[in-house]
Design an enzyme around this catalytic site. Structure first.
Site, PDB file in Angstrom:
ATOM      1  N   ASP A 190       0.827  -1.221   0.000  1.00  0.00           N
ATOM      2  CA  ASP A 190       0.000   0.000   0.000  1.00  0.00           C
ATOM      3  C   ASP A 190       0.858   1.268   0.000  1.00  0.00           C
ATOM      4  OD1 ASP A 190      -2.110  -1.873   0.465  1.00  0.00           O
ATOM      5  OD2 ASP A 190      -1.856  -1.662   2.634  1.00  0.00           O
TER       6      ASP A 190
ATOM      7  N   GLU B   7     -11.428  -0.031  -3.128  1.00  0.00           N
ATOM      8  CA  GLU B   7     -10.579   0.538  -2.061  1.00  0.00           C
ATOM      9  C   GLU B   7      -9.395   1.243  -2.717  1.00  0.00           C
ATOM     10  OE1 GLU B   7      -9.327  -2.848   0.271  1.00  0.00           O
ATOM     11  OE2 GLU B   7      -8.150  -3.703  -1.344  1.00  0.00           O
TER      12      GLU B   7
END
Ligand code: FUB
Length: 338
Positions: free
Chosen positions: A31, A238
Site C-alpha cells: 500500500d 478501495e
C-alpha cells in the site's frame, strides 16, 4: 479477501518478466503512498507481517502493528528503511490492523494518516504528527471525528487546501455506512444498483480534523451514469489516490475482487470523475494498491505484489514503475509481468 491459489505460478519465471523488483526485501511492505518532500522520495507503506490470523473475507489476516517510512534519494537509488515511525501500542484509540497509510507536509510538520480498528472493531482514521518525514510520529489521542473505513489518501491542491479521500468495501466496512452513519444491517447494493462510492473531506488548517461533512466521490461511466455495483471490473473497491496532471484531477483506485488499478478524470477535487481506464493489470496476490507521484518531471506508479513471498496475499512488497500519458491525457496501462 480470499487466499488466491498460486500453486501453478513459476515464480522464477514471473520475476524475470516483472517490470520491477521489490524496493526492499528484509521485510514485507504494501500500500505505498509516495511523496517528494524537500527533494527526496518518501514512501509510507503498510508493514505486512504474518500475525498468525486465519484468512477470511474480512481481511483479519492483515494484522499489521506498525509503520516504517522508506526513503530514496532518487528514483534509482537504494531504498532505506528508517525503522518504526509509529506503533499500535502508542495509539490510544486503536486496537488492531494498521492498514494503508498516507502522509502530508505542511509548515515544517509531517502528518501520518492511518486507519485502524477501534476498540469496538470499527475502522476509523487517525493522524500522528512529527517533525521529520521519517517520524517518529505522535498520534492524536482520538481518531478524526467523523472518519470511518480505510485507506486515507491526502492530496494537497495548488491553492494550499488538503483533501482526504478514503473508504473501502468488504473488510474496509464501507458497506456498513450510509450517509456517514453506521448500521450493522447495511450491506452492499444489489448488482443493478449504483456502487458504493469513495469519500472525500477537506481537512482543517492544522490537518487534524475534517473541516466539512464527508461527501461521496462520484465515479461516472461514459454516459454520465454512476458505475453499478455489478460492474466490478470498474467500480470502486478501495485504495483511493488523487493526483493532478495538466490541470485535471485524476482519481485512481483498486477494483478489489477484479484486481485492477483504474482511474477516472475530473475538473474538481470533489469530482465527479469519469471512468477513463486501467493503470495496472492484476498483480500476484489478491490486493492491489498504489500511489502516483511525480519525481523530477517523470511520473511513477508505486504499487505492490506478493511475488517475494511466492504469492502469500498478506505478505507483499512495494515496487515502482514509470507511467506514461498519451497526448489526450489517458494513462498507458502497465502489465506488471510483461
Ligand atoms: O493492507 C491492508 C489492505 O489491503 C489495504 O488497506 C487495502 O487497500 C489492501 O491493499
Amino acid at each position: 479477501m480470499p487466499e488466491d491459489s498460486t500453486e501453478e505460478i513459476d515464480f522464477n519465471e514471473l520475476n524475470k518478466k516483472a517490470i520491477s523488483q521489490p524496493l526492499i526485501t528484509h521485510m514485507y511492505t504494501a500500500d505505498p503512498s509516495a511523496h517528494v518532500f524537500n527533494g527526496k522520495i518518501y514512501i509510507y507503506p503498510s508493514h505486512d507481517i504474518d500475525a498468525g490470523i486465519p484468512f477470511n473475507d474480512n481481511g483479519d489476516h492483515f494484522g499489521m502493528e506498525d509503520y516504517h517510512v522508506i526513503s530514496m534519494d532518487s528514483i534509482d537509488s537504494d531504498a532505506v528503511d528508517n525503522g518504526v515511525a509509529l506503533h499500535l501500542k502508542d495509539v490510544a484509540w486503536a486496537e488492531r490492523q494498521m492498514w494503508a497509510p498516507d502522509a502530508a507536509h505542511k509548515d515544517g510538520k509531517y502528518y501520518l494518516f492511518f486507519p485502524a480498528k477501534n476498540k469496538e472493531g470499527i475502522f476509523q482514521i487517525g493522524v500522528a504528527v512529527g517533525d521529520s518525514p521519517i517520524g517518529p510520529f505522535v498520534a492524536q489521542p482520538k481518531p478524526i471525528s467523523g472518519s470511518y473505513s480505510i485507506d486515507p489518501a491526502v492530496f494537497e491542491d495548488e491553492d494550499g487546501s488538503y483533501y482526504m479521500y478514503f473508504g473501502g468495501i468488504w473488510g474496509g466496512q464501507l458497506q456498513k455506512f450510509r450517509n456517514n452513519i453506521y448500521d450493522e444491517n447495511n450491506e452492499l447494493p444489489k448488482p443493478d444498483e449504483p456502487a458504493l462510492l469513495p469519500l472525500v473531506a477537506k481537512l482543517t488548517d492544522d490537518l487534524l480534523e475534517f473541516s466539512e461533512d464527508v461527501k461521496e466521490v462520484q465515479i461516472l461511466d461514459e454516459h454520465g451514469n454512476l458505475l453499478l455495483e455489478g460492474d466490478n471490473e470498474r467500480r470502486f473497491f478501495e485504495a483511493s489516490w488523487l493526483h493532478k496532471y495538466n490541470g485535471k484531477y485524476y482519481f485512481s483506485y483498486s477494483t478489489g475482487d477484479t484486481h485492477f488499478i483504474c482511474y477516472a478524470i475530473g475538473d474538481s477535487p470533489y469530482g465527479p470523475f469519469t471512468y477513463s481506464g486501467r493503470i495496472l493489470n492484476p498483480v500476484v496476490g489478491w490486493t492491489s494498491h498504489h500511489s502516483i507521484c511525480e519525481v523530477e518531471g517523470k511520473w511513477y506508479l508505486f504499487y505492490h505484489d506478493s511475488s517475494l513471498s511466492k504469492g502469500v496475499t498478506h505478505l507483499r512488497s512495494v515496487k515502482v514503475a514509470e507511467i506514461t500519458y498519451n497526448e489526450d491525457g489517458s494513462i498507458v496501462t502497465l502489465d506488471p509481468y510483461k
